[in-house]
Write a protein that holds these residues in place. Sequence first.
Motif, mmCIF file in Angstrom:
data_model
loop_
_atom_site.group_PDB
_atom_site.id
_atom_site.type_symbol
_atom_site.label_atom_id
_atom_site.label_comp_id
_atom_site.label_asym_id
_atom_site.label_seq_id
_atom_site.Cartn_x
_atom_site.Cartn_y
_atom_site.Cartn_z
ATOM 1 N N PRO A 1 2.600 -1.057 -2.819
ATOM 2 C CA PRO A 1 1.356 -1.538 -2.202
ATOM 3 C C PRO A 1 0.282 -1.873 -3.244
ATOM 4 C CG PRO A 1 2.180 0.363 -1.007
ATOM 5 C CD PRO A 1 3.035 0.226 -2.250
ATOM 6 N N ILE A 2 0.378 -1.252 -4.416
ATOM 7 C CA ILE A 2 -0.606 -1.524 -5.467
ATOM 8 C C ILE A 2 -0.532 -2.986 -5.888
ATOM 9 C CG2 ILE A 2 -1.374 -0.881 -7.780
ATOM 10 C CD1 ILE A 2 0.079 1.750 -7.443
ATOM 11 N N LEU A 3 0.690 -3.537 -5.918
ATOM 12 C CA LEU A 3 0.880 -4.906 -6.384
ATOM 13 C C LEU A 3 0.682 -5.922 -5.264
ATOM 14 C CD1 LEU A 3 4.041 -4.340 -8.613
ATOM 15 C CD2 LEU A 3 1.633 -4.267 -9.270
ATOM 16 N N SER A 4 0.978 -5.514 -4.038
ATOM 17 C CA SER A 4 0.869 -6.456 -2.932
ATOM 18 C C SER A 4 -0.560 -6.598 -2.426
ATOM 19 C CB SER A 4 1.785 -6.019 -1.770
ATOM 20 O OG SER A 4 1.433 -4.717 -1.326
ATOM 21 N N GLY A 5 -1.413 -5.634 -2.752
ATOM 22 C CA GLY A 5 -2.814 -5.725 -2.352
ATOM 23 C C GLY A 5 -3.605 -6.579 -3.329
ATOM 24 N N ASN A 6 -4.899 -6.711 -3.083
ATOM 25 C CA ASN A 6 -5.747 -7.521 -3.970
ATOM 26 C C ASN A 6 -6.648 -6.628 -4.816
ATOM 27 O OD1 ASN A 6 -7.345 -6.650 -1.859
ATOM 28 N ND2 ASN A 6 -8.564 -8.541 -1.765
#
Length: 254
Positions: A110-115
């Motif tokens: 989720p760290i990479l898929s978020g902004n």
Amino acid sequence: MGRDLARFNPNSREDFRTMTIMAALERAADVQSLASKMRCMSKRRTIVYRDCNNLIENTVDQLNTTLQSIQNNASFTDFDAQTWLSTALTNIEICRRSSNDLNVTKFSSPILSGNVSELISNSLATNNALLDTNSSTVHHGGFPAWVTGRERKMLQDLQLATRANVVVAQDGTGQFKSIQAGINYATSRRVGNGRVVVYVKRGVYRENILISRTMNKVMLVGDGLRYTVITGSRSVSAGFTTYSSATVGEFRPH
């Protein structure tokens, strides 16, 4: 947090910077919550998941520290804010690198898929506009301005090793033979928030040293570049990521 941000009405560049940090912190906290619910089956994905979880927790701490310091710490400078924000952004990139290291790029934390990285970048750009390079980077006696007078004297003290809290030596002339054991002992018995000095005598120390966020103000003093050597053997080929292979690194205890 969302409602506080919605009510926030910036009246200056400083206020706008605060708003961008609040937005980044809110999103990072959301991502942290999502990441904590993930479960991975493969060994490699579990390693990357562990790294990224630690990194997003660090990011939340760093953003929160920046925000609180800007609002409540008069001695906190724009240069300090730039350092903390840069570290928070670097965490995201290290998480991405961990996925590449172990060839699990299809694993999406989720760290990479978020902004989160974009929001922190906005905070950095806003803070950069406030930086006064003349006052923020001035040096005193070869040290940055953020190093206090007391700290400068300590770093210049040629006899500092003789006043160390703990001595580490492979030949048995110290209290410990392991640097990690020396750090653990010294920080667990520290009184107050003073600096802990660990003197590491000459020798080659083959260990990966982990320092938690609670082990702040730790100073290692050796016998010189050629005489006191710390080296680790962890590598990507052995199943470690760049983050977890650090010879001296920070970790979050659980």
